[in-house]
Write a protein that holds these residues in place. Structure first.
Motif, PDB file in Angstrom:
ATOM      1  N   ALA A 123       0.847  -1.201   0.000  1.00  0.00           N
ATOM      2  CA  ALA A 123       0.000   0.000   0.000  1.00  0.00           C
ATOM      3  C   ALA A 123       0.881   1.248   0.000  1.00  0.00           C
ATOM      4  CB  ALA A 123      -0.916  -0.006   1.219  1.00  0.00           C
ATOM      5  N   ARG A 124       1.868   1.247   0.891  1.00  0.00           N
ATOM      6  CA  ARG A 124       2.699   2.455   1.070  1.00  0.00           C
ATOM      7  C   ARG A 124       3.596   2.690  -0.134  1.00  0.00           C
ATOM      8  NH1 ARG A 124       1.774   1.107   7.037  1.00  0.00           N
ATOM      9  NH2 ARG A 124       0.470   2.923   7.441  1.00  0.00           N
ATOM     10  N   MET A 125       4.129   1.600  -0.714  1.00  0.00           N
ATOM     11  CA  MET A 125       4.975   1.786  -1.899  1.00  0.00           C
ATOM     12  C   MET A 125       4.137   2.257  -3.087  1.00  0.00           C
ATOM     13  SD  MET A 125       7.892  -1.179  -1.516  1.00  0.00           S
ATOM     14  CE  MET A 125       8.854  -0.707  -2.949  1.00  0.00           C
ATOM     15  N   LEU A 126       2.838   1.917  -3.085  1.00  0.00           N
ATOM     16  CA  LEU A 126       1.957   2.422  -4.146  1.00  0.00           C
ATOM     17  C   LEU A 126       1.579   3.882  -3.899  1.00  0.00           C
ATOM     18  CD1 LEU A 126      -0.345  -0.693  -4.674  1.00  0.00           C
ATOM     19  CD2 LEU A 126       0.984   0.437  -6.469  1.00  0.00           C
ATOM     20  N   GLY A 127       1.869   4.399  -2.697  1.00  0.00           N
ATOM     21  CA  GLY A 127       1.660   5.826  -2.451  1.00  0.00           C
ATOM     22  C   GLY A 127       0.548   6.174  -1.494  1.00  0.00           C
ATOM     23  N   THR A 128      -0.051   5.170  -0.823  1.00  0.00           N
ATOM     24  CA  THR A 128      -1.143   5.492   0.092  1.00  0.00           C
ATOM     25  C   THR A 128      -0.919   4.872   1.472  1.00  0.00           C
ATOM     26  OG1 THR A 128      -3.540   5.425   0.436  1.00  0.00           O
ATOM     27  CG2 THR A 128      -2.563   3.494  -0.630  1.00  0.00           C
ATOM     28  N   ARG A 361       9.783   8.632   8.320  1.00  0.00           N
ATOM     29  CA  ARG A 361       9.437   8.497   6.901  1.00  0.00           C
ATOM     30  C   ARG A 361      10.710   8.403   6.053  1.00  0.00           C
ATOM     31  NH1 ARG A 361       6.000  12.460   6.919  1.00  0.00           N
ATOM     32  NH2 ARG A 361       7.077  13.911   5.562  1.00  0.00           N
ATOM     33  N   LYS A 362      11.683   9.224   6.411  1.00  0.00           N
ATOM     34  CA  LYS A 362      12.949   9.214   5.652  1.00  0.00           C
ATOM     35  C   LYS A 362      13.604   7.824   5.758  1.00  0.00           C
ATOM     36  CE  LYS A 362      17.084  12.069   5.148  1.00  0.00           C
ATOM     37  NZ  LYS A 362      18.177  11.468   5.873  1.00  0.00           N
ATOM     38  N   PHE A 363      13.560   7.262   6.983  1.00  0.00           N
ATOM     39  CA  PHE A 363      14.154   5.934   7.156  1.00  0.00           C
ATOM     40  C   PHE A 363      13.494   4.943   6.188  1.00  0.00           C
ATOM     41  CE2 PHE A 363      13.723   1.635   8.725  1.00  0.00           C
ATOM     42  CZ  PHE A 363      15.033   1.272   8.970  1.00  0.00           C
ATOM     43  N   PHE A 364      12.137   4.923   6.174  1.00  0.00           N
ATOM     44  CA  PHE A 364      11.449   3.939   5.327  1.00  0.00           C
ATOM     45  C   PHE A 364      11.588   4.271   3.836  1.00  0.00           C
ATOM     46  CE2 PHE A 364       9.684   2.590   9.352  1.00  0.00           C
ATOM     47  CZ  PHE A 364       9.708   1.205   9.196  1.00  0.00           C
ATOM     48  N   GLU A 365      11.727   5.545   3.506  1.00  0.00           N
ATOM     49  CA  GLU A 365      11.937   5.901   2.095  1.00  0.00           C
ATOM     50  C   GLU A 365      13.273   5.317   1.619  1.00  0.00           C
ATOM     51  OE1 GLU A 365      11.370  10.170   2.022  1.00  0.00           O
ATOM     52  OE2 GLU A 365       9.257   9.914   1.503  1.00  0.00           O
ATOM     53  N   GLU A 366      14.284   5.411   2.470  1.00  0.00           N
ATOM     54  CA  GLU A 366      15.579   4.843   2.094  1.00  0.00           C
ATOM     55  C   GLU A 366      15.532   3.310   2.116  1.00  0.00           C
ATOM     56  OE1 GLU A 366      18.444   6.721   4.648  1.00  0.00           O
ATOM     57  OE2 GLU A 366      18.119   8.662   3.660  1.00  0.00           O
ATOM     58  N   PHE A 367      14.806   2.776   3.099  1.00  0.00           N
ATOM     59  CA  PHE A 367      14.740   1.318   3.283  1.00  0.00           C
ATOM     60  C   PHE A 367      14.016   0.647   2.109  1.00  0.00           C
ATOM     61  CE2 PHE A 367      13.010  -2.459   5.662  1.00  0.00           C
ATOM     62  CZ  PHE A 367      14.235  -3.004   6.016  1.00  0.00           C
ATOM     63  N   VAL A 370      11.483   4.181  -2.103  1.00  0.00           N
ATOM     64  CA  VAL A 370      10.426   4.958  -2.783  1.00  0.00           C
ATOM     65  C   VAL A 370      10.071   6.180  -1.936  1.00  0.00           C
ATOM     66  CG1 VAL A 370       9.289   3.012  -3.969  1.00  0.00           C
ATOM     67  CG2 VAL A 370       8.577   3.636  -1.653  1.00  0.00           C
ATOM     68  N   GLU A 371       9.412   7.142  -2.577  1.00  0.00           N
ATOM     69  CA  GLU A 371       8.897   8.281  -1.812  1.00  0.00           C
ATOM     70  C   GLU A 371       7.603   7.853  -1.119  1.00  0.00           C
ATOM     71  OE1 GLU A 371       7.483  12.728  -2.830  1.00  0.00           O
ATOM     72  OE2 GLU A 371       8.939  11.820  -4.206  1.00  0.00           O
ATOM     73  N   LEU A 372       7.420   8.263   0.133  1.00  0.00           N
ATOM     74  CA  LEU A 372       6.242   7.809   0.894  1.00  0.00           C
ATOM     75  C   LEU A 372       5.345   8.974   1.273  1.00  0.00           C
ATOM     76  CD1 LEU A 372       8.094   5.277   3.227  1.00  0.00           C
ATOM     77  CD2 LEU A 372       6.553   4.687   1.350  1.00  0.00           C
ATOM     78  N   ALA A 493      15.054  -5.194   0.572  1.00  0.00           N
ATOM     79  CA  ALA A 493      13.832  -4.551   1.061  1.00  0.00           C
ATOM     80  C   ALA A 493      13.196  -3.652   0.010  1.00  0.00           C
ATOM     81  CB  ALA A 493      14.152  -3.737   2.317  1.00  0.00           C
ATOM     82  N   LYS A 494      13.894  -3.398  -1.087  1.00  0.00           N
ATOM     83  CA  LYS A 494      13.355  -2.484  -2.101  1.00  0.00           C
ATOM     84  C   LYS A 494      12.382  -3.166  -3.069  1.00  0.00           C
ATOM     85  CE  LYS A 494      16.973   0.882  -1.602  1.00  0.00           C
ATOM     86  NZ  LYS A 494      17.384   0.347  -0.301  1.00  0.00           N
ATOM     87  N   GLY A 495      12.201  -4.455  -2.908  1.00  0.00           N
ATOM     88  CA  GLY A 495      11.267  -5.151  -3.792  1.00  0.00           C
ATOM     89  C   GLY A 495      10.463  -6.207  -3.042  1.00  0.00           C
ATOM     90  N   PHE A 496       9.931  -7.163  -3.808  1.00  0.00           N
ATOM     91  CA  PHE A 496       9.080  -8.204  -3.218  1.00  0.00           C
ATOM     92  C   PHE A 496       9.574  -9.600  -3.618  1.00  0.00           C
ATOM     93  CE2 PHE A 496       6.483  -4.533  -2.646  1.00  0.00           C
ATOM     94  CZ  PHE A 496       5.599  -4.825  -1.611  1.00  0.00           C
ATOM     95  N   SER A 497      10.908  -9.720  -3.852  1.00  0.00           N
ATOM     96  CA  SER A 497      11.430 -11.004  -4.325  1.00  0.00           C
ATOM     97  C   SER A 497      11.807 -11.922  -3.154  1.00  0.00           C
ATOM     98  CB  SER A 497      12.655 -10.755  -5.207  1.00  0.00           C
ATOM     99  OG  SER A 497      12.283  -9.970  -6.301  1.00  0.00           O
ATOM    100  N   TYR A 498      10.812 -12.397  -2.452  1.00  0.00           N
ATOM    101  CA  TYR A 498      11.069 -13.270  -1.299  1.00  0.00           C
ATOM    102  C   TYR A 498      10.935 -14.724  -1.720  1.00  0.00           C
ATOM    103  CZ  TYR A 498       9.865  -8.822   0.900  1.00  0.00           C
ATOM    104  OH  TYR A 498       9.804  -7.503   1.234  1.00  0.00           O
ATOM    105  N   THR A 499      11.747 -15.570  -1.087  1.00  0.00           N
ATOM    106  CA  THR A 499      11.603 -16.993  -1.403  1.00  0.00           C
ATOM    107  C   THR A 499      10.902 -17.751  -0.274  1.00  0.00           C
ATOM    108  OG1 THR A 499      13.770 -17.397  -0.462  1.00  0.00           O
ATOM    109  CG2 THR A 499      13.689 -17.043  -2.838  1.00  0.00           C
TER     110      THR A 499
END
Ligand code: SF4
Length: 690
Positions: A123-128, A361-367, A370-372, A493-499
């Motif tokens: 949700a947050r990476m999509l901007g909401t 917010r800055k921490f999670f933007e870097e983590f 994306v911009e949050l 953490a920048k994507g969703f490529s989990y195994t």
């Protein structure tokens, strides 16, 4: 043939009992009690009726086995996973491009921490920040109220502390039925000589164990708790040293509760003044006391005030920061604490880090790379009204059933009909699924693995015991696939490529201070789990919070009381002369989607009954077993009657598992945004055959 004994956590209530599933070739053949795991919430492995029946719903014939697409409302055709994921991702991307706040995501207290972390990340990476879950409908005021007084919104102690308490005050909480195994700790304390005080509008099974029973009117909690504080202050029974050294705001509390004399409180609550005095003395003089509460206390427009008052009551008696004492809000579903910790909430990132705080917010933007958004998102009830206004156009619902669980359910159904697009991810068909465009079949908790956090902040690992049916997939896998298809394909953490879910918990460890030391390796090795906060990998976890200081900025408890009495916003009148309240059955769970698919539970708790006082029933010509119609300003509900003195005259009590929320009020607590499902005005009439 391969037979295995697999350690799991019960997928029902927030007690989080540990048990073993015996499975043969991935098929469940029975359960075993976890007698060998030390220091877990269900010592000696005891389970309640739901826990004993835990594998039955897995075998339901109507389990969702393949992704579905709606042809028209309620009629579906099977599609492939790749088609389903592609369509969901395309639609989410489309709304996000236009305005991300057109999207609303529902996390779930009925699945693991890992998918809850992922759904809010998506949700947050999509901007909401429009992400919420059913904690909104149960303990949102607990989080808001405890945070205001103590600095954090969770149980301050553990079950062990209930066992060691000298007095246990249980308010708005039918503990014996809603958290049956946890209630064993109350019984153990009582056997040791502890006193039990129960406050409830109904004479419940919990009330049977009370030394003092306070039967107050639904929604009159502010008066009742303020009355207890009034007596404790007047009689100087409070802990003067604790108040002086560890609290602020005491003088204001003294002034605010001045008018809540036992006589005034008797008039408002219906509880005799002498019982209020006796309860106050018993509580304050015990030396070690625990307060527990649940929905009866929180589901009000003044739920946050109720919680703040309980925290204040506990603190002035010095019942914080030590063993055998504390505040123990009992979370309902088995991972509602975890879903909150993971931030399936509109105002915080994982670990309750505010979205409005630029540093967090800055921490999670870097983590996440994306911009949050720093704008607080919508809660579940607000989202339904935003759909009405055309502001929200798409829902992604993971493991929730708002058609039954939300207040004013007729309005919820009206809103769902207006949505342009809805995804439902669940294990079985639900009434909410009728409104879906795409249905994604999920594996149940026992068919899947991950971490779960129970009501006492205990994080445990539940292993996969059973094979999921057909093409059902784990929740974490589904959200990961959607995330990648949306375009979040970065590494780490920048994507969703989990195994596997372990990858996700490691990411949680890195961004959630309370979970930093709760690694998958430690949880798998130690079946008893770890209590957060656990700030490092060599930390043993924390049983009792606030031993030295509270988590407020100045380290003190911020005491608070209210000089004005507030009751339910809707009180009985000429047209709706009764006060309606809601409750639960021990053998049913939440919206009954699991328990009504469990033969043994369905047989013993097959249907709801509305409780009505004998004098009211006699006046209306109603007998036990008669069909009656309950009506409120929002809808009507036919149900069988049970004539009983368990409720006061003028009060009607209904279990809500089967759809009674068509009656309830969605007026909100302005701070926690929980609807007032515990009290509203209603009328009752016998249904007569024409
Ligand atoms: Fe499951 Fe709760 Fe019963 Fe324990 S008390 S067996 S967690 S439903």
């Amino acid at each position: 043939m391969s037979e295995r004994l697999v350690p799991v956590v019960c997928p029902y209530c927030g007690v989080g009992c540990r048990l073993y599933i015996r499975s043969v070739d991935g098929y469940p053949v029975g359960i075993e009690y976890a007698k060998d795991v030390p220091n877990i919430s269900n010592e000696l492995g005891k389970l309640c009726p739901k826990g004993n029946a835990v594998v039955e719903y897995l075998l339901a014939k109507d389990r969702l086995k393949r992704p579905l697409k709606a042809k028209e409302q309620g009629k579906f055709v099977e599609i492939s996973w790749s088609e389903a994921i592609k369509e969901v991702a395309e639609r989410l991307k489309g709304y996000a491009k236009d305005d991300p706040n057109q999207l609303m995501f529902f996390g779930s207290a009925r699945t693991f921490n890992e998918p809850n972390y992922l759904v809010q990340k998506l949700a947050r990476m999509l901007g909401t920040n429009n992400v919420d879950h059913c904690a909104r409908l149960c303990h949102a005021p607990t989080v808001t109220g405890l945070k205001a007084v103590f600095g954090a919104g969770a149980m301050t102690n553990t079950y062990k502390d209930i066992e060691e308490a000298n007095v246990i005050f249980i308010i708005g909480h039918n503990y014996a039925e809603t958290h049956p195994v946890g209630f064993r700790y109350v019984i153990k304390a009582k056997e040791r000589g502890a006193k039990v005080i129960v406050a409830d509008p109904r004479f419940t099974r919990t009330a049977w164990f009370a030394d003092i029973f306070l039967q107050h009117y639904p929604g009159s909690d502010i008066a009742l708790i303020s009355g207890l504080i009034h007596v404790i202050i007047k009689e100087r029974l409070y802990d003067e040293r604790f108040v002086r050294e560890r609290c602020v705001g005491f003088d204001e509390v003294v002034a605010a509760v001045e008018k809540f004399t036992p006589e005034f409180v008797e008039k408002v609550t219906g509880v005799p003044a002498e019982l209020i005095i006796e309860a106050a003395r018993t509580f304050a003089n015990a030396g070690k006391g625990v307060i527990t509460w649940a929905m009866g206390l929180t589901q009000h427009t003044h739920g946050t005030e109720n919680v703040k008052l309980l925290a204040t009551l506990s603190a002035i008696c010095g019942y914080q920061g030590k063993e055998g004492a504390g505040c123990a809000p009992m979370r309902g579903q088995n991972n509602v604490q975890g879903a909150c910790d993971m931030a399936a909430l509109p105002n915080v990132f994982p670990g309750y880090q505010a979205v409005t705080d630029p540093e967090k917010r800055k921490f999670f933007e870097e983590f996440w790379g994306v911009e949050l958004s720093g704008e607080v998102g919508l809660t579940t009830v607000e989202a339904a009204y935003a759909v009405d206004k055309g502001k929200v156009k798409a829902y992604y619902v993971m493991g929730e059933n708002p058609v039954i669980s939300e207040a004013n359910a007729n309005h919820v159904m009206h809103a769902l009909q207006k949505l342009e697009f809805m995804v439902v991810q669940d294990i079985v068909p639900t009434p909410t699924m009728e409104f879906a465009d795409i249905v994604l079949p999920a594996a149940a908790m026992l068919e899947n693995e991950g971490s779960i956090t129970n009501t006492e902040r205990r994080v445990q690992w539940s292993f996969q015991a059973v094979k999921p049916p057909g093409e059902a997939r784990p929740d974490w896998w589904i959200i990961s696939e959607v995330g990648k298809a949306v375009g979040f394909t970065g590494g780490g953490a920048k994507g969703f490529s989990y195994t596997c879910p372990e990858d996700i918990l490691k990411e949680i460890n890195a961004c959630t201070p309370q979970y930093r030391g709760i690694t998958p390796e430690r949880l798998k090795e130690n079946l008893a789990g770890l209590h957060w906060p656990c700030p490092s990998e060599d930390h043993p976890g924390t049983r009792v919070l606030y031993r030295d200081k509270f988590l407020t900025p100045d380290g003190k408890a911020h005491l608070v009381a209210f000089s004005e009495y507030k009751g339910p916003v809707e009180m009985p009148d000429e047209k709706y002369p009764f006060l309606l309240t809601t409750h639960r059955y021990v053998g049913q769970y939440h919206t009954a989607t699991m328990t009504m698919r469990s033969d043994s539970l369905k047989k013993r708790w097959p249907e709801p009954y509305a409780e009505i006082h004998p004098q009211d029933a006699a006046r209306l010509g109603i007998k036990t077993g008669d069909w009656i119609k309950i009506e409120t300003r929002r809808g009507f509900y036919p149900i069988k009657a049970k004539v009983t003195k368990a409720v006061k005259k003028g009060v009607i009590a209904v279990p809500w598992h089967w759809g009674a929320n068509v009656l309830t009020n969605d007026a909100l607590d302005p701070y926690a945004k929980i609807p007032e499902t515990k009290a509203c005005a209603c009328n009752v009439a016998k249904i007569t055959e024409e």
